[in-house]
Design a protein around this motif. Sequence first.
Motif, mmCIF file in Angstrom:
data_model
loop_
_atom_site.group_PDB
_atom_site.id
_atom_site.type_symbol
_atom_site.label_atom_id
_atom_site.label_comp_id
_atom_site.label_asym_id
_atom_site.label_seq_id
_atom_site.Cartn_x
_atom_site.Cartn_y
_atom_site.Cartn_z
ATOM 1 N N GLY A 169 -1.015 -10.393 2.845
ATOM 2 C CA GLY A 169 -1.207 -9.071 3.433
ATOM 3 C C GLY A 169 -2.253 -8.282 2.687
ATOM 4 O O GLY A 169 -2.653 -8.646 1.567
ATOM 5 N N ALA A 170 -2.707 -7.213 3.293
ATOM 6 C CA ALA A 170 -3.675 -6.331 2.642
ATOM 7 C C ALA A 170 -3.011 -5.643 1.459
ATOM 8 O O ALA A 170 -1.817 -5.306 1.503
ATOM 9 N N ILE A 171 -3.782 -5.414 0.410
ATOM 10 C CA ILE A 171 -3.232 -4.818 -0.811
ATOM 11 C C ILE A 171 -2.553 -3.473 -0.543
ATOM 12 O O ILE A 171 -1.441 -3.229 -1.050
ATOM 13 N N PRO A 172 -3.142 -2.564 0.244
ATOM 14 C CA PRO A 172 -2.442 -1.293 0.490
ATOM 15 C C PRO A 172 -1.071 -1.474 1.153
ATOM 16 O O PRO A 172 -0.123 -0.749 0.838
ATOM 17 N N VAL A 173 -0.967 -2.439 2.039
ATOM 18 C CA VAL A 173 0.317 -2.702 2.702
ATOM 19 C C VAL A 173 1.329 -3.244 1.699
ATOM 20 O O VAL A 173 2.497 -2.818 1.668
ATOM 21 N N LEU A 174 0.873 -4.159 0.862
ATOM 22 C CA LEU A 174 1.768 -4.723 -0.147
ATOM 23 C C LEU A 174 2.178 -3.658 -1.167
ATOM 24 O O LEU A 174 3.332 -3.632 -1.623
ATOM 25 N N ALA A 175 1.248 -2.777 -1.508
ATOM 26 C CA ALA A 175 1.565 -1.703 -2.458
ATOM 27 C C ALA A 175 2.634 -0.775 -1.901
ATOM 28 O O ALA A 175 3.528 -0.322 -2.627
ATOM 29 N N GLU A 176 2.570 -0.487 -0.611
ATOM 30 C CA GLU A 176 3.600 0.350 0.011
ATOM 31 C C GLU A 176 4.964 -0.344 -0.046
ATOM 32 O O GLU A 176 5.991 0.301 -0.291
ATOM 33 N N LYS A 177 4.974 -1.644 0.160
ATOM 34 C CA LYS A 177 6.226 -2.392 0.060
ATOM 35 C C LYS A 177 6.780 -2.332 -1.357
ATOM 36 O O LYS A 177 7.996 -2.218 -1.560
ATOM 37 N N LEU A 178 5.881 -2.410 -2.330
ATOM 38 C CA LEU A 178 6.322 -2.355 -3.724
ATOM 39 C C LEU A 178 6.841 -0.970 -4.083
ATOM 40 O O LEU A 178 7.873 -0.839 -4.757
ATOM 41 N N LEU A 179 6.173 0.071 -3.625
ATOM 42 C CA LEU A 179 6.648 1.433 -3.858
ATOM 43 C C LEU A 179 8.039 1.638 -3.257
ATOM 44 O O LEU A 179 8.873 2.344 -3.831
ATOM 45 N N ALA A 180 8.279 1.002 -2.131
ATOM 46 C CA ALA A 180 9.577 1.151 -1.464
ATOM 47 C C ALA A 180 10.716 0.540 -2.272
ATOM 48 O O ALA A 180 11.889 0.871 -2.056
ATOM 49 N N LYS A 181 10.383 -0.335 -3.223
ATOM 50 C CA LYS A 181 11.415 -0.944 -4.069
ATOM 51 C C LYS A 181 11.881 -0.010 -5.179
ATOM 52 O O LYS A 181 12.880 -0.300 -5.847
ATOM 53 N N GLY A 182 11.125 1.092 -5.427
ATOM 54 C CA GLY A 182 11.583 2.037 -6.440
ATOM 55 C C GLY A 182 10.551 2.703 -7.318
ATOM 56 O O GLY A 182 10.736 3.852 -7.736
ATOM 57 N N PRO A 183 9.447 2.040 -7.681
ATOM 58 C CA PRO A 183 8.488 2.662 -8.586
ATOM 59 C C PRO A 183 7.836 3.916 -7.993
ATOM 60 O O PRO A 183 7.725 4.055 -6.770
ATOM 61 N N SER A 184 7.387 4.810 -8.887
ATOM 62 C CA SER A 184 6.644 6.002 -8.465
ATOM 63 C C SER A 184 5.144 5.759 -8.442
ATOM 64 O O SER A 184 4.416 6.447 -7.725
ATOM 65 N N LEU A 185 4.684 4.803 -9.229
ATOM 66 C CA LEU A 185 3.252 4.515 -9.339
ATOM 67 C C LEU A 185 3.050 3.009 -9.423
ATOM 68 O O LEU A 185 3.685 2.339 -10.234
ATOM 69 N N VAL A 186 2.171 2.481 -8.560
ATOM 70 C CA VAL A 186 1.810 1.066 -8.574
ATOM 71 C C VAL A 186 0.317 0.963 -8.838
ATOM 72 O O VAL A 186 -0.493 1.593 -8.155
ATOM 73 N N LEU A 187 -0.041 0.180 -9.842
ATOM 74 C CA LEU A 187 -1.437 -0.030 -10.223
ATOM 75 C C LEU A 187 -1.783 -1.484 -9.958
ATOM 76 O O LEU A 187 -1.174 -2.389 -10.534
ATOM 77 N N VAL A 188 -2.752 -1.717 -9.090
ATOM 78 C CA VAL A 188 -3.132 -3.076 -8.713
ATOM 79 C C VAL A 188 -4.511 -3.382 -9.287
ATOM 80 O O VAL A 188 -5.501 -2.736 -8.936
ATOM 81 N N THR A 189 -4.556 -4.362 -10.193
ATOM 82 C CA THR A 189 -5.821 -4.753 -10.799
ATOM 83 C C THR A 189 -6.421 -5.921 -10.018
ATOM 84 O O THR A 189 -5.717 -6.824 -9.585
ATOM 85 N N GLN A 190 -7.760 -5.873 -9.876
ATOM 86 C CA GLN A 190 -8.461 -6.895 -9.102
ATOM 87 C C GLN A 190 -9.701 -7.385 -9.845
ATOM 88 O O GLN A 190 -10.756 -7.588 -9.246
ATOM 89 N N GLY A 191 -9.552 -7.575 -11.148
ATOM 90 C CA GLY A 191 -10.645 -8.120 -11.948
ATOM 91 C C GLY A 191 -11.899 -7.275 -11.870
ATOM 92 O O GLY A 191 -11.885 -6.067 -12.107
ATOM 93 N N ALA A 192 -12.999 -7.915 -11.503
ATOM 94 C CA ALA A 192 -14.290 -7.234 -11.444
ATOM 95 C C ALA A 192 -14.347 -6.164 -10.361
ATOM 96 O O ALA A 192 -15.266 -5.334 -10.349
ATOM 97 N N ASP A 193 -13.382 -6.171 -9.443
ATOM 98 C CA ASP A 193 -13.349 -5.156 -8.392
ATOM 99 C C ASP A 193 -12.618 -3.888 -8.818
ATOM 100 O O ASP A 193 -12.486 -2.950 -8.024
ATOM 101 N N GLY A 194 -12.123 -3.851 -10.049
ATOM 102 C CA GLY A 194 -11.509 -2.628 -10.548
ATOM 103 C C GLY A 194 -10.018 -2.557 -10.296
ATOM 104 O O GLY A 194 -9.341 -3.587 -10.143
#
Length: 308
Positions: free
Chosen positions: A197-222
């Motif tokens: 899935g797209a990273i923003p969609v996956l991040a929303e799923k992860l936020l729904a599990k409980g965290p307040s802040l999700v940081l996704v690293t993508q190497g050279a893409d920041g």
Amino acid sequence: MILCAGEALIDMLPRQTEAHEAAFAPYPGGSVFNTAVALARLGQPTEFFSGLSSDLFGERLAGVLLANGVGSGLAHRSDRPTTLAFVTLSDGQASYAFYDENTAGRMLTEADIPEIPDTTQACFFGGISLAVEPCADAYAALAAKAAPRHVVMLDPNIRPSFIADEARFRARMDHMLALSDIVKASDEDMRWLLGDGAIPVLAEKLLAKGPSLVLVTQGADGVTGFHGKGELHVHAERVQVVDTVGAGDTFNAGVLAGLAKAGVLDKTHLANGLSDDTLRDVMALGVKAAAVTVTRAGANPPRLDELT
């Protein structure tokens, strides 16, 4: 004070002798160990909890903690051996072969976890120590103990080849994600945990599990930060990469140090959502610190004066 809980080990890094023979050189390391050292170098009061051996490698690890100003009084000491990780590099990217059976770190149990000092602002968890028993269950118990009063940050740092029981690991990870206020994950971690899935969609799923802040690293893409108020991207810095050992660990330290410096390393600020300016500054410190680390061989995070 920030408490870092997880593995300390010896990275056996590839080198070449004067006779041009392939060799390995021992360097203190481990994901959470690296984060603890990086935090102290960034000026944050830091304590480290793990299972530390009394063997020569364990004494070396303890010496590095002391030299960098990291407290190790909470660590559980034993005469079991130290975990070794033999590292191979391909185009600067590291892969690992672990020797971890019956080690001081691996055999840590819930009976060994410490009382959390009242001065603790945050507890950080991550690394291979979350994938192997019995230590993984000990760290999960410590996270549960910390979560009601302290910020919990988690870096899953998924290594599929190190996971013997995937169902048990996923259950433990879901439990720890629900306890966490901050989760840092690579794009590969996200897809292993949540599927395609797209990273923003996956991040929303992860936020729904409980965290307040999700940081996704993508190497050279920041890195992109996701929270209740939206998302924010910070570009990676362009540097000459020597190797990536310790890069993510240093980023984690930069994030925690940035939050502490901004006075927002607490559950209330994170739950209410950080301002864009604050989140950008926090992520930028992590990116800048990690960029210095990758220009050096092994995990050698920068000191605060190197970032000014």
